[in-house]
Write an enzyme that holds these catalytic residues in place. Sequence first.
Site, PDB file in Angstrom:
ATOM      1  N   ASP A   9      -2.654  91.805  79.493  1.00 52.11           N
ATOM      2  CA  ASP A   9      -1.394  92.522  79.546  1.00 52.11           C
ATOM      3  C   ASP A   9      -0.522  91.777  80.554  1.00 52.11           C
ATOM      4  O   ASP A   9      -0.994  90.902  81.295  1.00 52.11           O
ATOM      5  CB  ASP A   9      -1.653  93.967  79.982  1.00 52.11           C
ATOM      6  N   ASP A  11       2.912  93.294  82.414  1.00 54.78           N
ATOM      7  CA  ASP A  11       3.433  94.161  83.477  1.00 54.78           C
ATOM      8  C   ASP A  11       2.301  94.934  84.147  1.00 54.78           C
ATOM      9  O   ASP A  11       1.423  95.485  83.476  1.00 54.78           O
ATOM     10  CB  ASP A  11       4.444  95.158  82.910  1.00 54.78           C
TER      11      ASP A  11
END
Length: 283
Positions: A9, A11
């Site tokens: 991922d 953020d």
Amino acid sequence: MAGLVVVFDFDKTIIDWDSDNWVVEELGVKDLFTQLLPTMPWNSLMDRMMRELHSRGKTIEDIAECLKKIPLHPNIASAIKSAHAFGCDLRVLSAANEFFIDTILKHHGLMDCFSEINTNPSIIDEQGRLRILPYHDFHSSSHGCTICPPSMCKGLIMEKMQASVAADGKKHKQFIYVGDGAPDFCAGLKLEEGDFLMPRRDFPIWDLISANPLFTKAKIYEWNECDELGAVLLNTVNAFFTENKSRSTDQLVPVDCESQNSSTCLTAHEAFQNALPVPLPRQ
């Protein structure tokens, strides 16, 4: 040699911030963002914020300079470079957007470490405005997932990645998935036995795993702060190669305990033995 695909991922994982919120706050449209948030999907709202910034005279260059100010912990940058140098196939799976991610990774010299970036597409239109588009066109049809946002189902994309890896003819490919949010749980559900899931502790993915401990087939290695992630990632990579005995111990990925948090600097054997079970949900 057995192969390893590491999917991140972006953020609150690679960076310890939400890049959308960072731009909204730094460029002065937070009030409008907050006002409109209950009225539209996040992806559509960010496209609307780009239109607002353009109307206020903010350029693509202004947005890029804002993004370049987002801190990236040196331990994470070092771990990414080490894993890439060791031959891991690194990829991004993020509900941010192409322009934000590319700008940040290029700024920190990490773009070439990644073979693939799966995220919401972005374009610059004829007026010079940044447009943020959905990965899945939810206006025409829903992807049907109740965990992920309308613009992107990470589970579907993980299945696509797994199929493409299987189709390339290389055997024994296994995955590490690193993330913090609820959609990362959806991606983690697609992992198989022998894969590794690295959830961020006390974030939505951790809560979902804790509430559904039998749903996840992969080994679980938790992490919390970003200064810890780098060492945990390299320990997990080492655990993979130790388990598969595809490298001798003197060829494992080096973990620099001076630059990493000393409390997380484990040997490959310790990392493998300390795969953490997820606690059962509280009654």
